[in-house]
Write a protein that holds these residues in place. Structure first.
Motif, short mmCIF file in Angstrom:
data_model
loop_
_atom_site.label_atom_id
_atom_site.label_comp_id
_atom_site.label_asym_id
_atom_site.label_seq_id
_atom_site.Cartn_x
_atom_site.Cartn_y
_atom_site.Cartn_z
N THR A 50 0.22 -6.47 -2.33
CA THR A 50 -0.22 -5.20 -2.90
C THR A 50 -1.47 -4.55 -2.17
O THR A 50 -1.31 -3.41 -1.91
CB THR A 50 -0.50 -5.48 -4.29
OG1 THR A 50 0.43 -5.84 -5.02
CG2 THR A 50 -1.03 -4.03 -4.90
N HIS A 51 -2.56 -5.48 -1.84
CA HIS A 51 -3.82 -5.03 -0.95
C HIS A 51 -3.24 -4.84 0.26
O HIS A 51 -3.85 -3.76 0.78
CB HIS A 51 -4.74 -6.03 -1.28
CG HIS A 51 -6.35 -5.46 -1.06
ND1 HIS A 51 -7.10 -6.21 -0.65
CD2 HIS A 51 -6.55 -4.17 -1.30
CE1 HIS A 51 -8.20 -5.57 -0.35
NE2 HIS A 51 -8.04 -4.36 -0.90
N THR A 53 -1.61 -3.00 3.16
CA THR A 53 -0.61 -1.98 3.01
C THR A 53 -0.27 -1.64 4.77
O THR A 53 -0.70 -2.40 5.48
CB THR A 53 -1.26 -0.64 2.74
OG1 THR A 53 -2.43 -0.28 3.43
CG2 THR A 53 -1.73 -0.81 1.26
N TYR A 134 -3.44 7.39 -0.92
CA TYR A 134 -2.89 5.95 -0.51
C TYR A 134 -1.43 5.83 -0.45
O TYR A 134 -0.92 5.24 0.35
CB TYR A 134 -3.49 5.09 -1.66
CG TYR A 134 -3.78 3.45 -1.15
CD1 TYR A 134 -3.48 3.14 0.03
CD2 TYR A 134 -4.34 2.79 -2.27
CE1 TYR A 134 -3.46 1.58 0.09
CE2 TYR A 134 -4.49 1.53 -1.98
CZ TYR A 134 -4.14 0.85 -0.87
OH TYR A 134 -4.59 -0.41 -0.56
N ASN A 183 7.07 -8.60 -4.15
CA ASN A 183 5.92 -8.48 -3.43
C ASN A 183 5.83 -9.99 -2.73
O ASN A 183 5.39 -10.16 -1.66
CB ASN A 183 4.53 -8.40 -4.24
CG ASN A 183 4.75 -6.84 -4.36
OD1 ASN A 183 5.19 -5.87 -3.94
ND2 ASN A 183 3.37 -6.27 -5.25
N THR A 187 5.26 -10.28 0.99
CA THR A 187 4.15 -11.00 1.58
C THR A 187 4.48 -12.03 2.67
O THR A 187 3.96 -12.18 3.86
CB THR A 187 3.27 -11.47 0.39
OG1 THR A 187 2.92 -10.27 -0.36
CG2 THR A 187 1.78 -11.75 1.13
N HIS A 249 -3.63 -0.30 -9.28
CA HIS A 249 -2.61 -1.45 -9.09
C HIS A 249 -2.83 -2.75 -9.23
O HIS A 249 -2.35 -3.67 -9.53
CB HIS A 249 -1.65 -0.95 -7.97
CG HIS A 249 -2.54 -0.48 -6.70
ND1 HIS A 249 -3.24 0.68 -6.74
CD2 HIS A 249 -2.74 -1.36 -5.60
CE1 HIS A 249 -3.59 0.50 -5.53
NE2 HIS A 249 -3.37 -0.50 -4.72
N SER A 331 2.98 -2.55 -1.19
CA SER A 331 2.01 -1.86 -2.00
C SER A 331 2.43 -0.73 -2.65
O SER A 331 1.99 -0.33 -3.84
CB SER A 331 0.98 -1.47 -0.98
OG SER A 331 0.69 -2.36 -0.05
N SER A 334 3.80 -1.44 -6.42
CA SER A 334 2.59 -1.66 -7.36
C SER A 334 1.75 -0.39 -7.76
O SER A 334 1.51 0.00 -9.04
CB SER A 334 1.71 -2.78 -7.05
OG SER A 334 2.23 -3.78 -6.75
N GLN A 335 1.77 0.60 -6.54
CA GLN A 335 1.10 1.66 -6.91
C GLN A 335 1.86 2.39 -7.69
O GLN A 335 1.47 3.20 -8.72
CB GLN A 335 0.64 2.47 -5.60
CG GLN A 335 -0.21 1.66 -4.80
CD GLN A 335 -0.26 2.07 -3.33
OE1 GLN A 335 0.78 2.58 -2.79
NE2 GLN A 335 -1.27 1.54 -2.53
#
Lengths: 490, 76
Positions: A50-51, A53, A134, A183, A187, A249, A331, A334-335
């Motif tokens: 998530t972090h 991007t 973002y 995710n 990832t 998020h 990302s 989740s956002q």
């Protein structure tokens, strides 16, 4: 063939998200927070995915193409130090408060901590506004990647639209559990395929030493930090990753943990994971200056995809392209979910619309809000072409400047409602002033000596929080006892 | 060593990493270390060092009392 591989990947992600729906328990807490059952591995992968991007892959490579390896010092090593520290200090405490008080969103926590609907509404507006740039990074990055990898078979607008549709579909169906599963898968995909991409391209370029020698012969300034990154700028960038404490998020993912101790693996692995993702991106951006010269301005955002196309066309390009989409979508999902959750919980339910709306209509309102935000973001992606890196920095600057709010709420019993509101208003006004000022002063640095707006905004919001809190009435003892349980035992 | 001493050492170690991040002595030196530009190798080294510090932080300074099956000792 490339396009077929990419479409197959998107279908696979969609299937994982939809599959998670089979475990759905039919409650709001399950849809929004997977009933707080996410264990250490899923938590690490979903938080990290998530972090990271399009900023970390496309933006980092594009900025390295322009200014060299110093980009790693600016963003990656600062994240590797700051983010795990923030998670260590804040995430287990937030999780504990969230579990005891039943929070689903960040706004809920701040609203109750400071006993203020005004603050909740203000935060909802500010957080949503800061999330749009973002989101734009992901939507733009996905479109650019799709157009480049398919050599224009799929235009950027269609690529962006496709990614928005896939994300919306699996988030809507699978909720937070679907997002966490997708995710985790994504990832792993972007980390593994990132390493494969790097190895393959470097091998085909004749080895890393030879490729770096070629860069040294044509653009030696890219191999050093150089005068483009003065010490003050490097210091300023240390503050940018503080934004992780205020991303809605990320906050939502913090609440999903099974236990406080589930964060331990994330804290330990985070710095290494940052290096694993950023080193290949930065190096490929630098090597791109020799392999694909002449990319000007925002066009440099496409350097990574152009390198993939140049050195690994066909099926491999499709697979590697899937890695880029994995970073983008892990990302975006989740956002999107956090926006929908905040709208449903903090606007529809909190302000009483639930009395007039069935459960189904409330969920529909949340989804329509998300679609509306995505439409705005999508249209912005069509009419603007900013640098992904610069856009990201402005978004992160706003979130980082809100950091004192989280620190004050968690660790300072004397922080008051008026202080919190003053801090948020200071950030909103200051951010707009500096952002508009930069757009009007094109080519002229707004703040000299490498100092970034984040320093000014963070300092101003800290000052606002502390000074206004100290001149206003302290919070009631029972409120302090609710949020600082150890205070009651002293 | 008592918990407080360990926590002080951990904070000092992290502070040292933040200071060492300012590698001004490498800012204009075009040399390779371990096959990478020296500045890049330095910052990767900082990432590895941060991992080691976090291993120690998790082992010796993890906040207590947050999980239900732990003793309610407040934050350590």
């Amino acid at each position: 063939m490339t396009l077929a591989v990419i479409l197959a990947y998107l279908a696979l992600v969609l299937a994982i998200g939809l599959l998670s729906n089979r475990l759905f328990r039919g409650t709001g807490e399950d849809y929004f927070l997977a009933t707080r059952t996410i264990g250490p591995f899923l938590l690490l992968m979903s938080l990290f995915g998530t972090h990271m991007t399009a900023f970390s892959l496309l933006g980092a490579a594009g900025e390295a193409y322009r200014s060299g390896v110093g980009v790693f010092a600016l963003m990656a090593s600062s994240s590797a130090l700051v983010v795990p520290t923030v998670i260590f200090l804040m995430a287990p405490r937030v999780w504990s408060l969230g579990r005891h008080h039943g929070y689903l969103t960040q706004v809920q926590y701040f609203r109750e901590r400071f006993q203020s609907d005004t603050l909740g509404l203000l935060l909802f507006v500010v957080l949503t506004a800061l999330l749009v740039p973002y989101l734009l990074i992901g939507v733009m990055g996905g479109g650019i990647a799709m157009a480049q990898i398919t050599s224009g078979q799929v235009p950027a607008w269609a690529g962006s639209l496709l990614i928005c549709a896939v994300v919306l579909a699996y988030v809507t169906a699978g909720g937070l559990r679907g997002t966490a599963w997708a995710n985790t898968f994504q990832t792993m995909v972007f980390m593994v395929l990132g390493a494969v991409t790097f190895g393959l391209i470097v091998h085909r370029a004749g080895g890393l030493a030879q490729a770096l020698d070629a860069v040294g012969a044509t653009a030696p300034e890219l191999l050093v930090r150089g005068p483009e990154i003065p010490p003050l700028k490097l210091l300023s960038f240390t503050l940018i990753p503080l934004s992780v404490a205020m991303f809605p998020h990320i906050f939502m993912h913090w609440l999903t943990a099974r236990r406080a101790s589930s964060f331990r693996l994330t804290v330990v692995a985070y710095p290494l994971f940052v290096a694993i993702v950023w080193v290949p991106s930065v190096l490929l951006g630098v090597l791109g200056r020799v392999a694909v010269p002449g990319l000007e301005g925002p066009a440099a955002n496409a350097v990574l995809v152009k390198m993939i196309n140049l050195y690994a066309p066909g099926v491999m390009a499709g697979m590697l392209g899937a890695g880029v989409f994995a970073a983008v979508m892990s990302s975006l999902d989740s956002q999107v979910l956090s926006l929908g959750t905040m709208f449903t919980q903090d606007i529809v339910r909190h302000f009483g619309f639930h009395d007039r709306m069935s459960e189904r209509r409330q969920v529909l309102a949340g989804r329509l809000f998300v679609v509306g935000i995505l439409v705005v973001t999508y249209v912005l992606s069509l009419v603007t072409r900013p640098s992904i890196f610069r856009l990201g920095i402005w978004s992160f600057t706003g979130f980082a400047a809100l950091f004192p709010l989280m620190a004050g709420a968690l660790f300072w019993r004397r922080a008051t409602r008026a202080g919190a509101i003053a801090a948020v208003l200071t950030v909103a006004a200051g951010w707009i002033y500096l952002f508009v000022g930069e757009q009007q002063a094109v080519g002229t640095p707004l703040i000299h000596g490498g100092l970034m707006p984040v320093v000014i905004l963070l300092g101003a919001s800290t000052l606002a929080l502390v000074s206004v809190s100290l001149v206003t009435r302290p919070p009631e003892a029972d409120l302090v006892a609710r949020f600082f349980p150890q205070a009651g035992r002293e | 060593m008592k918990g407080r001493g360990i926590r002080f050492l951990l904070v000092a170690a992290m502070a040292a990493l933040f200071i060492l991040r300012h590698d001004d002595w490498l800012a204009s030196r075009d040399i390779r270390v371990l096959g990478l530009p020296a500045s890049l190798t330095w910052h990767v080294g900082l990432c590895v060092a941060a991992t080691l510090i976090m291993v120690l932080a998790v082992a010796f300074a993890w906040p207590r009392g947050l999980d239900d099956d732990e003793p309610q000792g407040g934050d350590s």
